[in-house]
Enzyme design. Structure first.
Site: not given
Ligand SMILES: Cc1cc2nc3c(=O)[nH]c(=O)nc-3n(C[C@H](O)[C@H](O)[C@H](O)COP(=O)(O)OP(=O)(O)OC[C@H]3O[C@@H](n4cnc5c(N)ncnc54)[C@H](O)[C@@H]3O)c2cc1C
Length: 347
Positions: A173, A247, A343
Site C-alpha cells: 500500500r 479498509s 490506509e
Molecule cells: C469500498 C471500497 C473498497 C476498496 N477496496 C480496496 C482494495 O481492495 N484494495 C486497495 O488497495 N484499495 C481499496 N480501496 C481504496 C481505493 O479504492 C484505492 O486506494 C483507489 O486506488 C483510490 O482511487 P481514487 O481515484 O479514488 O483516489 P483518491 O481517493 O482520489 O486519491 C487517493 C490519493 O491518491 C492521490 N491521487 C489520486 N489521483 C492521482 C493522480 N492521477 N496522480 C497523482 N496522485 C493521485 C490523491 O492525491 C490521494 O493522495 C477501496 C475503497 C473503497 C471505498
C-alpha cells in the site's frame, strides 16, 4: 463536462462542494477546483501566473481520502480519459489507460478484449491514475504485479516524466507517490502488462472457498472476475449506499518473535507468514478482537460485516471518523502493543 479549447483559460470553480467527490460522503468545500482532461491542461495550470503558484491537491475518485476540513488548496480533479492496446506480444499485452478512467472499468475492459490478468483487482473503486499511488491490491494480486510504467506531469516544472517499475518504489500500500512525490506530480497515464499464458491467482482463502463451493478447480479469468465481484459485494459496503473508504487500516507487519508472543496470549490470531520471515497480521481481526465491530462514535461506525471498514452512518464529519479511528488504534495498541496505520489519506 465539456472542456474548452487548448487556448481558452481553464474554468476554475470556486467554493466547490467535495461531498459527491469522496466515497465517505463527507461534507467539505474546495476553495478552488479545476477539471484537468489532458496533460496539456495540467501544464496550463502549472504555467498559469497565479494558479501555478497555488498549493494543489490531486483528486481522483475520492475513494481513499478522509476530508476532515475544507480544502484551501487548488483541487485538480483528474479526468484524463482513453484506453488502448499499445502492444501485443507472444508473452503478453501492454495496455495504456488515462488516469481518469475508472479502475474497475479498466479491469472489465481488458477482460472483455481478451487480455486477462487484472481480474483479482475487480471492483476496487477509484481511478486508474490513483491505482499506483498506494499500489492497490486484493485477492493475492497487487498493481505492481501488472504494472509496466506511467507518465506523470511535475507540478513545478510542468514536464512530463516516465516512471518505470523501479522508479515507483512500490511497497505494501505504498509507492513513491505516497512518499517524496506525494502531491508533487499528477499521474496522467498508466501502462499495464498482462502476461500470457494467463495464470490464475487462486491462493486466497475466499477464492479457495469458491472453488470448493462450485467444484470448479480451474476457473477461467471471467469466472475469477465474477467470484471476486461476488465476494466483495457480500463483504464490503457499497459507497453509493454507505459512505466508506474500504479498509481503513493497513495490515500490520510484525517480527516472528512478536507474533509468537501474541499467539501465546491469543492463539486464534489470524496471521500470514511472509517470504522475508516477517508476519502479516489481519488488522480486521485485531479490531474485532477489541470488540469494535458494529460500534459507533458519533455518526461514524465500524461496519457490522467487516471490522476493518469504517463507515459514515449518515451525516458524519471527517473529525468523527478520525476520532473513531484513534479510539480503535488506542485499544488495539493497549491490547496487542501494535500500532495500526491508516490506509486512506487524511486531509
Ligand atoms: C469500498 C471500497 C473498497 C476498496 N477496496 C480496496 C482494495 O481492495 N484494495 C486497495 O488497495 N484499495 C481499496 N480501496 C481504496 C481505493 O479504492 C484505492 O486506494 C483507489 O486506488 C483510490 O482511487 P481514487 O481515484 O479514488 O483516489 P483518491 O481517493 O482520489 O486519491 C487517493 C490519493 O491518491 C492521490 N491521487 C489520486 N489521483 C492521482 C493522480 N492521477 N496522480 C497523482 N496522485 C493521485 C490523491 O492525491 C490521494 O493522495 C477501496 C475503497 C473503497 C471505498
Amino acid at each position: 463536462m465539456p472542456h474548452p479549447s487548448p487556448e481558452a483559460p481553464l474554468p476554475v470553480h470556486t467554493r466547490a462542494s467535495l461531498r459527491e467527490h469522496n466515497s465517505f460522503g463527507l461534507r467539505a468545500v474546495a476553495a478552488r477546483l479545476v477539471h484537468v482532461a489532458s496533460e496539456a491542461d495540467v501544464r496550463r495550470v502549472v504555467d498559469h501566473p497565479e494558479l501555478g503558484r497555488a498549493p494543489k491537491f490531486i483528486l481522483g475518485g475520492g475513494s481513499n481520502i478522509v476530508l476532515t476540513r475544507d480544502v484551501d488548496a487548488l483541487v485538480l480533479k483528474v479526468e484524463i480519459m482513453g484506453r488502448r492496446l499499445l502492444e501485443e506480444r507472444p508473452d503478453g499485452w501492454l495496455i495504456e489507460v488515462g488516469a481518469g478512467e475508472s479502475w474497475h472499468g479498466t479491469v472489465a475492459w481488458a477482460l472483455d478484449n481478451g487480455w486477462p490478468g487484472l481480474e483479482n483487482l475487480a471492483l476496487i473503486p477509484g481511478s486508474t491514475g490513483a491505482a499506483p499511488v498506494q499500489n492497490i491490491g486484493a485477492y493475492g494480486v497487487e498493481l505492481k504485479d501488472r504494472f509496466h510504467s506511467l507518465d506523470a506531469v511535475d507540478l513545478v516544472t510542468g514536464r512530463t516524466v516516465t516512471l518505470d517499475h523501479a522508479a515507483c518504489r512500490f511497497g505494501y500500500r505504498d509507492s513513491v507517490f505516497k512518499q517524496h512525490l506525494a502531491g508533487k506530480s499528477v499521474i496522467t497515464r498508466v501502462r499495464l502488462w498482462c502476461p500470457r499464458p494467463w495464470q490464475p491467482v487462486l491462493g486466497y482463502l475466499d477464492l479457495e472457498r469458491k472453488m470448493a463451493e462450485t467444484g470448479n478447480r480451474s476457473p477461467d479469468a471471467r469466472t475469477v472476475f465474477d467470484w471476486v465481484c461476488a465476494i466483495r459485494r457480500a463483504k464490503l459496503p457499497d459507497p453509493a449506499v454507505v459512505g466508506n473508504a474500504g479498509s481503513f487500516f493497513k495490515n500490520p507487519v510484525v517480527t516472528e518473535e512478536q507474533c509468537r508472543d501474541i499467539i501465546g496470549r491469543d492463539p486464534e490470531i489470524v496471521h500470514y507468514p511472509m517470504p522475508d520471515g516477517s508476519v502479516k497480521l489481519a488488522a480486521g481481526w485485531l479490531i474485532d478482537a477489541c470488540g469494535w465491530k458494529g460500534k459507533s462514535v458519533g455518526r461514524a461506525g465500524v461496519y457490522e460485516k467487516q471490522a476493518l471498514v469504517l463507515v459514515n452512518r449518515g451525516g458524519a464529519t471527517g473529525a468523527e471518523v478520525v476520532t473513531l479511528a484513534r479510539a480503535i488504534q488506542e485499544s488495539v495498541y493497549g491490547r496487542f502493543g501494535i500500532r495500526l496505520e491508516p490506509e486512506p489519506i487524511i486531509v
